[in-house]
Write a protein that holds these residues in place. Sequence first.
Motif, PDB file in Angstrom:
ATOM      1  N   GLU A 229       0.810  -1.211   0.000  1.00 41.61           N
ATOM      2  CA  GLU A 229       0.000   0.000   0.000  1.00 41.61           C
ATOM      3  C   GLU A 229       0.848   1.268   0.000  1.00 41.61           C
ATOM      4  O   GLU A 229       0.368   2.333  -0.353  1.00 41.61           O
ATOM      5  N   ILE A 230       2.101   1.172   0.437  1.00 43.71           N
ATOM      6  CA  ILE A 230       2.998   2.313   0.414  1.00 43.71           C
ATOM      7  C   ILE A 230       4.337   1.873  -0.161  1.00 43.71           C
ATOM      8  O   ILE A 230       4.712   0.706  -0.086  1.00 43.71           O
ATOM      9  N   SER A 231       5.051   2.835  -0.759  1.00 45.19           N
ATOM     10  CA  SER A 231       6.346   2.525  -1.363  1.00 45.19           C
ATOM     11  C   SER A 231       7.405   2.341  -0.301  1.00 45.19           C
ATOM     12  O   SER A 231       7.221   2.686   0.871  1.00 45.19           O
ATOM     13  N   GLU A 232       8.560   1.804  -0.737  1.00 48.62           N
ATOM     14  CA  GLU A 232       9.660   1.617   0.211  1.00 48.62           C
ATOM     15  C   GLU A 232      10.160   2.949   0.737  1.00 48.62           C
ATOM     16  O   GLU A 232      10.478   3.085   1.927  1.00 48.62           O
ATOM     17  N   GLU A 233      10.200   3.961  -0.154  1.00 46.42           N
ATOM     18  CA  GLU A 233      10.653   5.291   0.279  1.00 46.42           C
ATOM     19  C   GLU A 233       9.727   5.863   1.342  1.00 46.42           C
ATOM     20  O   GLU A 233      10.179   6.407   2.356  1.00 46.42           O
ATOM     21  N   GLU A 234       8.407   5.744   1.117  1.00 48.40           N
ATOM     22  CA  GLU A 234       7.443   6.251   2.093  1.00 48.40           C
ATOM     23  C   GLU A 234       7.521   5.450   3.394  1.00 48.40           C
ATOM     24  O   GLU A 234       7.401   6.001   4.495  1.00 48.40           O
ATOM     25  N   ARG A 236      10.191   3.993   4.656  1.00 46.37           N
ATOM     26  CA  ARG A 236      11.389   4.399   5.399  1.00 46.37           C
ATOM     27  C   ARG A 236      11.190   5.769   6.042  1.00 46.37           C
ATOM     28  O   ARG A 236      11.645   6.007   7.169  1.00 46.37           O
ATOM     29  N   ARG A 237      10.498   6.680   5.339  1.00 43.42           N
ATOM     30  CA  ARG A 237      10.278   8.021   5.885  1.00 43.42           C
ATOM     31  C   ARG A 237       9.419   7.958   7.148  1.00 43.42           C
ATOM     32  O   ARG A 237       9.739   8.552   8.171  1.00 43.42           O
ATOM     33  N   ARG A 238       8.336   7.181   7.089  1.00 43.40           N
ATOM     34  CA  ARG A 238       7.439   7.094   8.243  1.00 43.40           C
ATOM     35  C   ARG A 238       8.079   6.312   9.390  1.00 43.40           C
ATOM     36  O   ARG A 238       7.877   6.642  10.560  1.00 43.40           O
ATOM     37  N   ARG A 239       8.867   5.288   9.066  1.00 42.85           N
ATOM     38  CA  ARG A 239       9.528   4.525  10.117  1.00 42.85           C
ATOM     39  C   ARG A 239      10.534   5.405  10.859  1.00 42.85           C
ATOM     40  O   ARG A 239      10.655   5.343  12.089  1.00 42.85           O
ATOM     41  N   LYS A 240      11.249   6.239  10.100  1.00 45.25           N
ATOM     42  CA  LYS A 240      12.217   7.144  10.726  1.00 45.25           C
ATOM     43  C   LYS A 240      11.513   8.127  11.649  1.00 45.25           C
ATOM     44  O   LYS A 240      11.998   8.439  12.735  1.00 45.25           O
ATOM     45  N   ARG A 241      10.330   8.599  11.222  1.00 43.68           N
ATOM     46  CA  ARG A 241       9.586   9.531  12.062  1.00 43.68           C
ATOM     47  C   ARG A 241       9.174   8.871  13.378  1.00 43.68           C
ATOM     48  O   ARG A 241       9.288   9.459  14.452  1.00 43.68           O
ATOM     49  N   LEU A 242       8.734   7.617  13.301  1.00 40.27           N
ATOM     50  CA  LEU A 242       8.349   6.898  14.524  1.00 40.27           C
ATOM     51  C   LEU A 242       9.561   6.681  15.427  1.00 40.27           C
ATOM     52  O   LEU A 242       9.472   6.841  16.651  1.00 40.27           O
ATOM     53  N   ASP A 243      10.701   6.315  14.843  1.00 45.98           N
ATOM     54  CA  ASP A 243      11.903   6.103  15.642  1.00 45.98           C
ATOM     55  C   ASP A 243      12.357   7.393  16.319  1.00 45.98           C
ATOM     56  O   ASP A 243      12.790   7.382  17.466  1.00 45.98           O
ATOM     57  N   ASP A 244      12.248   8.526  15.584  1.00 47.12           N
ATOM     58  CA  ASP A 244      12.642   9.817  16.165  1.00 47.12           C
ATOM     59  C   ASP A 244      11.737  10.196  17.336  1.00 47.12           C
ATOM     60  O   ASP A 244      12.189  10.777  18.325  1.00 47.12           O
ATOM     61  N   GLU A 245      10.439   9.861  17.228  1.00 42.02           N
ATOM     62  CA  GLU A 245       9.509  10.187  18.309  1.00 42.02           C
ATOM     63  C   GLU A 245       9.836   9.397  19.577  1.00 42.02           C
ATOM     64  O   GLU A 245       9.719   9.901  20.696  1.00 42.02           O
ATOM     65  N   VAL A 246      10.271   8.147  19.413  1.00 43.42           N
ATOM     66  CA  VAL A 246      10.622   7.318  20.572  1.00 43.42           C
ATOM     67  C   VAL A 246      11.837   7.889  21.285  1.00 43.42           C
ATOM     68  O   VAL A 246      11.924   7.950  22.505  1.00 43.42           O
ATOM     69  N   GLU A 247      12.830   8.330  20.471  1.00 48.22           N
ATOM     70  CA  GLU A 247      14.041   8.894  21.061  1.00 48.22           C
ATOM     71  C   GLU A 247      13.741  10.205  21.776  1.00 48.22           C
ATOM     72  O   GLU A 247      14.337  10.544  22.765  1.00 48.22           O
TER      73      GLU A 247
END
Length: 247
Positions: A229-234, A236-247
């Motif tokens: 449903e989403i591209s690999e680029e999208e 990775r972008r959303r996963r990075k945002r989630l990881d940044d929020e945890v940090e």
Amino acid sequence: MTHHSRRQFLGLVGAGAVASTGFAQPADAQETPVVEMGNNYFDPIGLRVDPGTTVRFELAAGAHSATAYPNRIPDGASAFDSETISQGSFEHTFETPGTYDYYCIPHKSIGMVGRIVVGTPGGPAEESPIPDGEVPASETIVEQGAVAYDSSSDGSGTTGGGMMRQGDHGMMNGRSGGGIWSIPFVGGALGLLGVLGGALYWLGNRSSTRSNTHDSAREILQNRYERGEISEEEYRRRRKRLDDEVE
């Protein structure tokens, strides 16, 4: 799963997705578009679909609703309303062409809104600005197909900062009344221990809740990526945002 193992797993998933692209029809991936309902945001915040498309509003965190403004949908269209849900998802089929603006009941006042364009823009939503928050222009939504939510506008940091300032203010008021010397020493010590214990309990619960929330959001994101449903680029972008929020 360790960080290194997760990278290996995601690499295999990504390779499989690329390898299978030639065998899947593009329409299949968009058959049921998904809008995530997260911490005070809809993602994508702007979505364009064809008439007759069913859109799934899926919880990523918290409790939310997908509720149409009755006066900001095309004439003759039904005003959808999931009501506030704390688990699962909600689906609605958009039959009538035009522009649909919607909001989250619990978080309308802080601007949790979204827009869906069915076919081509049109209707009352195009005649005036949305009354709560901001949505992308319909022309932009049609051009891009889906407009991702801007993580810099979720406001989660402001809420946390406000809670800390309120606590600091209360402690300052205590000092202005004379501090621990204005009460018996034992009572003051016990009171201080109670405050510290309560603060540690709140921080522990808050940390646990945030961890569970982000784990759930990662799982949903991973499932969407695996379904194509989403591209690999999208992804990775959303996963990075989630990881940044945890940090």
